[in-house]
Write an enzyme that holds these catalytic residues in place. Structure first.
Site, PDB file in Angstrom:
ATOM      1  N   SER A  93       0.569  -0.752  -0.016  1.00  0.00           N
ATOM      2  CA  SER A  93      -0.212   0.262  -0.162  1.00  0.00           C
ATOM      3  C   SER A  93       0.909   1.532   0.226  1.00  0.00           C
ATOM      4  O   SER A  93       1.774   1.020   0.588  1.00  0.00           O
ATOM      5  CB  SER A  93      -0.668   0.234   0.871  1.00  0.00           C
ATOM      6  OG  SER A  93      -1.959  -1.135   1.574  1.00  0.00           O
TER       7      SER A  93
HETATM    8  N1  SAM Z   1      -0.578  -4.074   3.755  1.00  0.00           N
HETATM    9  C1  SAM Z   1      -0.246  -5.056   3.576  1.00  0.00           C
HETATM   10  C2  SAM Z   1       0.955  -4.095   3.106  1.00  0.00           C
HETATM   11  O1  SAM Z   1       1.600  -3.331   3.633  1.00  0.00           O
HETATM   12  O2  SAM Z   1       2.258  -4.659   2.162  1.00  0.00           O
HETATM   13  C3  SAM Z   1      -1.434  -3.949   1.588  1.00  0.00           C
HETATM   14  C4  SAM Z   1      -1.354  -5.461   0.579  1.00  0.00           C
HETATM   15  S1  SAM Z   1      -2.122  -5.174  -0.791  1.00  0.00           S
HETATM   16  C5  SAM Z   1      -3.042  -4.217  -0.700  1.00  0.00           C
HETATM   17  C6  SAM Z   1      -3.276  -6.314  -0.025  1.00  0.00           C
HETATM   18  C7  SAM Z   1      -3.305  -7.800   0.194  1.00  0.00           C
HETATM   19  O3  SAM Z   1      -4.674  -8.468   0.428  1.00  0.00           O
HETATM   20  C8  SAM Z   1      -2.685  -8.568  -0.326  1.00  0.00           C
HETATM   21  O4  SAM Z   1      -0.990  -9.355  -0.191  1.00  0.00           O
HETATM   22  C9  SAM Z   1      -3.710  -9.443  -0.779  1.00  0.00           C
HETATM   23  O5  SAM Z   1      -2.847 -10.816  -1.554  1.00  0.00           O
HETATM   24  C10 SAM Z   1      -4.872  -9.359  -0.059  1.00  0.00           C
HETATM   25  N2  SAM Z   1      -5.558 -10.032   0.696  1.00  0.00           N
HETATM   26  C11 SAM Z   1      -6.596 -10.112  -0.690  1.00  0.00           C
HETATM   27  N3  SAM Z   1      -7.945 -10.409  -0.209  1.00  0.00           N
HETATM   28  C12 SAM Z   1      -7.351 -11.682   0.924  1.00  0.00           C
HETATM   29  C13 SAM Z   1      -8.374 -12.405   2.056  1.00  0.00           C
HETATM   30  N4  SAM Z   1      -9.567 -12.373   1.320  1.00  0.00           N
HETATM   31  N5  SAM Z   1      -8.148 -12.603   2.822  1.00  0.00           N
HETATM   32  C14 SAM Z   1      -5.867 -11.928   3.013  1.00  0.00           C
HETATM   33  N6  SAM Z   1      -5.842 -11.403   2.699  1.00  0.00           N
HETATM   34  C15 SAM Z   1      -6.023 -11.331   1.303  1.00  0.00           C
END
Ligand code: SAM
Length: 213
Positions: free
Chosen positions: A64
């Site tokens: 993010s």
């Molecule tokens: N906090 C993270 C960072 O700073 O890198 C943000 C990562 S990204 C914007 C959102 C993350 O949510 C991704 O790694 C994605 O794989 C994960 N994600 C999506 N759907 C999900 C779910 N149902 N359960 C857990 N993680 C999920």
């Protein structure tokens, strides 16, 4: 895993920019200034680590944007010792921010590649959250209730399981919307199952997906 004076200088500038954009919690700004974001990115993006931008981290996902991380963290209003559930470990950067704020963090990721990577990287950097591989829509009922819950992907609705796993007066910070725009929402749980929702403007996230990969 070098963290030199140049990186530190760039981080200081980034924290100043976030302050100018409206992040007012000094504790959050201090943590942004402390954590070496470049170590959470692929080598190809290291030069850009201290721009206020999201970047690819593999598996079609992104780390993010720092402003978004700071904004969500500020809304959570972390107190030392808070038990926090993070949905979407991704690169682990937001996890490190929560830990530096003094939270005990339980973090779930549905992409095996990212789960495996952060499980190695975070401890190498001295961070020890509890890692889970699974579907964050369901939360972690076995470890509930939580003081705070943060969702770091865009949800089509506020998942009821997450509301159920919040303590009374706890906060759930979650971006809600479709693929183009998400509204940042903070839900405050009442004494029982009642809650209040407040909107905090538009953001753009990768989608929260069901099941694991
Ligand atoms: N906090 C993270 C960072 O700073 O890198 C943000 C990562 S990204 C914007 C959102 C993350 O949510 C991704 O790694 C994605 O794989 C994960 N994600 C999506 N759907 C999900 C779910 N149902 N359960 C857990 N993680 C999920």
């Amino acid at each position: 895993m070098e963290d030199n004076f140049r990186h530190k200088g760039l981080r200081k500038k980034l924290a100043e920019q976030l302050k100018e954009r409206g992040i007012s919690d000094a504790r959050v700004l201090k943590v942004i200034e402390k954590i070496p974001r470049h170590l959470f990115l692929d080598n190809a993006f290291v030069e850009f680590a201290y721009l206020d931008k999201a970047f690819p981290i593999g598996a079609g996902q992104t780390i993010s944007q720092p402003y978004t991380v700071a904004f969500q963290t500020e809304l959570l209003d972390i107190k030392k010792g808070d038990k926090v559930l993070e949905v979407g470990t991704g690169s682990g950067y937001q996890t490190a921010v929560l830990l530096e704020m003094g939270a005990k963090v339980f973090t779930i990721e549905r992409q095996k590649l990212l789960f495996d990577r952060s499980k190695v990287l975070l401890p190498e950097l001295g961070y020890s959250p509890r890692f889970f591989y699974g579907d964050g829509y369901k939360g972690l009922p076995a470890f509930a209730p939580f003081d705070k819950i943060i969702v770091t992907a865009g949800a089509p609705f506020v998942p009821q399981d997450l509301i159920d796993q919040l303590k009374p007066h706890g906060f759930l910070v979650v971006p809600v919307g479709d693929k183009d725009v998400h509204i940042m929402k903070r839900l405050t749980k009442g004494q029982v199952s009642d809650y209040k929702l407040v909107n905090y403007g538009e953001f753009k996230f990768v989608p929260l997906l069901e099941e694991r990969e």
